[in-house]
Scaffold this motif. Structure first.
Motif, short mmCIF file in Angstrom:
data_model
loop_
_atom_site.label_atom_id
_atom_site.label_comp_id
_atom_site.label_asym_id
_atom_site.label_seq_id
_atom_site.Cartn_x
_atom_site.Cartn_y
_atom_site.Cartn_z
N GLY A 177 -25.89 -5.77 38.69
CA GLY A 177 -25.25 -7.07 38.72
C GLY A 177 -25.45 -7.82 37.41
N LEU A 178 -24.98 -9.06 37.38
CA LEU A 178 -25.09 -9.88 36.17
C LEU A 178 -26.54 -10.06 35.70
CD1 LEU A 178 -23.51 -11.50 34.07
CD2 LEU A 178 -23.69 -13.50 35.57
N PRO A 179 -27.52 -10.24 36.62
CA PRO A 179 -28.91 -10.38 36.16
C PRO A 179 -29.40 -9.17 35.36
CG PRO A 179 -28.73 -11.13 38.42
CD PRO A 179 -27.41 -10.49 38.08
N GLY A 180 -28.78 -8.00 35.60
CA GLY A 180 -29.19 -6.81 34.86
C GLY A 180 -28.94 -6.92 33.38
N LEU A 181 -27.89 -7.67 32.99
CA LEU A 181 -27.60 -7.85 31.57
C LEU A 181 -28.63 -8.75 30.89
CD1 LEU A 181 -23.71 -8.31 31.48
CD2 LEU A 181 -25.03 -6.35 30.67
N TYR A 182 -29.39 -9.48 31.69
CA TYR A 182 -30.39 -10.39 31.12
C TYR A 182 -31.81 -9.91 31.41
CZ TYR A 182 -26.59 -13.52 30.03
OH TYR A 182 -25.43 -14.07 29.50
N ARG A 183 -31.97 -8.61 31.58
CA ARG A 183 -33.31 -8.05 31.72
C ARG A 183 -34.10 -8.33 30.43
NH1 ARG A 183 -35.71 -3.58 34.45
NH2 ARG A 183 -33.72 -3.17 35.48
N GLY A 184 -35.30 -8.81 30.57
CA GLY A 184 -36.12 -9.13 29.40
C GLY A 184 -35.85 -10.50 28.80
N TYR A 225 -25.09 6.66 29.16
CA TYR A 225 -23.93 5.82 28.80
C TYR A 225 -23.09 6.53 27.75
CZ TYR A 225 -27.48 2.63 30.63
OH TYR A 225 -28.47 2.06 31.38
N ARG A 226 -21.77 6.36 27.86
CA ARG A 226 -20.85 6.95 26.90
C ARG A 226 -20.56 6.03 25.73
NH1 ARG A 226 -18.43 8.27 31.88
NH2 ARG A 226 -16.88 6.62 31.59
N GLY A 227 -20.92 4.77 25.82
CA GLY A 227 -20.66 3.79 24.78
C GLY A 227 -21.00 2.40 25.27
N PRO A 228 -20.81 1.38 24.43
CA PRO A 228 -21.21 0.02 24.83
C PRO A 228 -20.46 -0.51 26.04
CG PRO A 228 -20.00 0.00 22.75
CD PRO A 228 -20.34 1.42 23.04
N ILE A 229 -19.15 -0.25 26.13
CA ILE A 229 -18.38 -0.75 27.27
C ILE A 229 -18.84 -0.08 28.56
CG2 ILE A 229 -16.09 -1.05 28.27
CD1 ILE A 229 -16.63 -2.72 25.76
N HIS A 230 -19.03 1.23 28.50
CA HIS A 230 -19.52 1.95 29.67
C HIS A 230 -20.91 1.50 30.05
CE1 HIS A 230 -21.32 5.58 31.72
NE2 HIS A 230 -20.26 5.35 32.47
N CYS A 231 -21.74 1.17 29.05
CA CYS A 231 -23.09 0.68 29.31
C CYS A 231 -23.05 -0.64 30.06
CB CYS A 231 -23.85 0.52 27.99
SG CYS A 231 -25.53 -0.08 28.17
N VAL A 232 -22.20 -1.58 29.60
CA VAL A 232 -22.09 -2.88 30.26
C VAL A 232 -21.59 -2.71 31.69
CG1 VAL A 232 -20.85 -5.08 30.25
CG2 VAL A 232 -21.75 -4.16 28.12
N CYS A 233 -20.55 -1.90 31.86
CA CYS A 233 -19.98 -1.69 33.20
C CYS A 233 -20.99 -1.05 34.15
CB CYS A 233 -18.72 -0.83 33.10
SG CYS A 233 -17.34 -1.61 32.25
N THR A 234 -21.77 -0.10 33.64
CA THR A 234 -22.76 0.57 34.47
C THR A 234 -23.86 -0.39 34.90
OG1 THR A 234 -22.36 2.67 33.32
CG2 THR A 234 -24.41 2.48 34.56
N ILE A 235 -24.33 -1.21 33.97
CA ILE A 235 -25.38 -2.18 34.30
C ILE A 235 -24.87 -3.19 35.32
CG2 ILE A 235 -26.80 -4.05 33.37
CD1 ILE A 235 -26.91 -2.47 30.74
#
Length: 247
Positions: free
Chosen positions: A110-117, A95-105
């Motif tokens: 998909g959206l469930p990926g942001l709620y891993r864990g 990831y290049r930064g937080p925005i790129h991290c969110v977009c990549t996930i």
């Protein structure tokens, strides 16, 4: 740290707002007075409500922070648990930064990926917030001298610090599981869920792995939570005074 710094104000305002408003609703329903002193079960219910809602905001924030912190490990170190860096492997960053991290996930999982864990976070925060708000309320009552309607700033600071140390200390085992699940998946998926993560961690590293970082969490929890509760109480006091002056 940019993503946590931007979101921390929203996160804490939601947590404290949910706790306070839930507590007032319970007091109004049970006693007919929203300002009635809450019982222990009232504090527990309000704490669990705050813990449940906090996952909706805190889950993605923690995920992005942990992914960015862990991504500088090599592919082999991150997924095969090698003790020493293999020669010839350069540092890989996903990831290049937080925005790129969110977009990549979002693109890959998909959206469930942001709620891993998130399940591990719920299992951490439900008891964690009970052991956060309840000790704070009880300590404030105990420290506040008789005849005083509200605790002094020092009482708030001390009670908040002790409550923070207790909460973070007891939440450490599940916090370890949550962090491992959230760090997982940058390159490969190592864990199938909470139970599998607990099982693999215990089998490979023993019981002590669940208490890794316990001292740091408790030491960090005292000043952080002391300042948080003090700021919360002083803000409420200032707002009440302003409302009384300008009704």
């Amino acid at each position: 740290m940019s993503f946590p710094l931007v979101s921390i104000a929203i996160y804490n305002s939601v947590v404290f707002g949910i706790f306070s408003n839930t507590q007032r609703l319970i007091s109004e329903h049970r006693y007919g007075n929203p300002n009635h002193p809450p019982a222990l079960v009232d504090l527990a219910l309000a704490s669990m409500a705050a813990g449940t809602v906090s996952v909706g905001i805190g889950g993605p924030v923690d995920l992005v922070k942990i992914r960015l912190q862990m991504q500088t490990q090599t592919f082999l170190e991150a997924n095969l648990n090698l003790k020493h860096r293999a020669s010839g492997f350069a540092i890989q960053t996903a990831y290049r930064g937080p925005i790129h991290c969110v977009c990549t996930i979002l693109r890959q999982e998909g959206l469930p990926g942001l709620y891993r864990g998130s399940l591990a976070m719920i299992l951490r925060d439900l008891p964690g917030y009970c052991l956060y708000f309840i000790p704070y309320a009880l300590l404030c009552r105990w420290i506040t001298p008789d005849g005083h309607l509200s605790p002094s700033p020092f009482s708030v600071w001390m009670a908040g610090g002790i409550a923070g140390a207790i909460s973070w200390g007891t939440a450490t085992p599940m916090d370890v599981v949550k962090c491992r699940l959230q760090a997982d998946g940058v390159f490969l998926n190592k864990y199938r869920g909470v139970i599998d993560c607990i099982s693999q961690s215990y089998r490979n590293e023993g019981l002590k792995v669940f208490f890794r970082g316990l001292t740091v969490n408790m030491v960090r929890g005292f000043p952080m939570c002391a300042a948080m509760f003090l700021g919360y109480e002083l803000s409420l006091k200032a707002l009440r005074e302003q409302a009384e002056t300008n009704p």
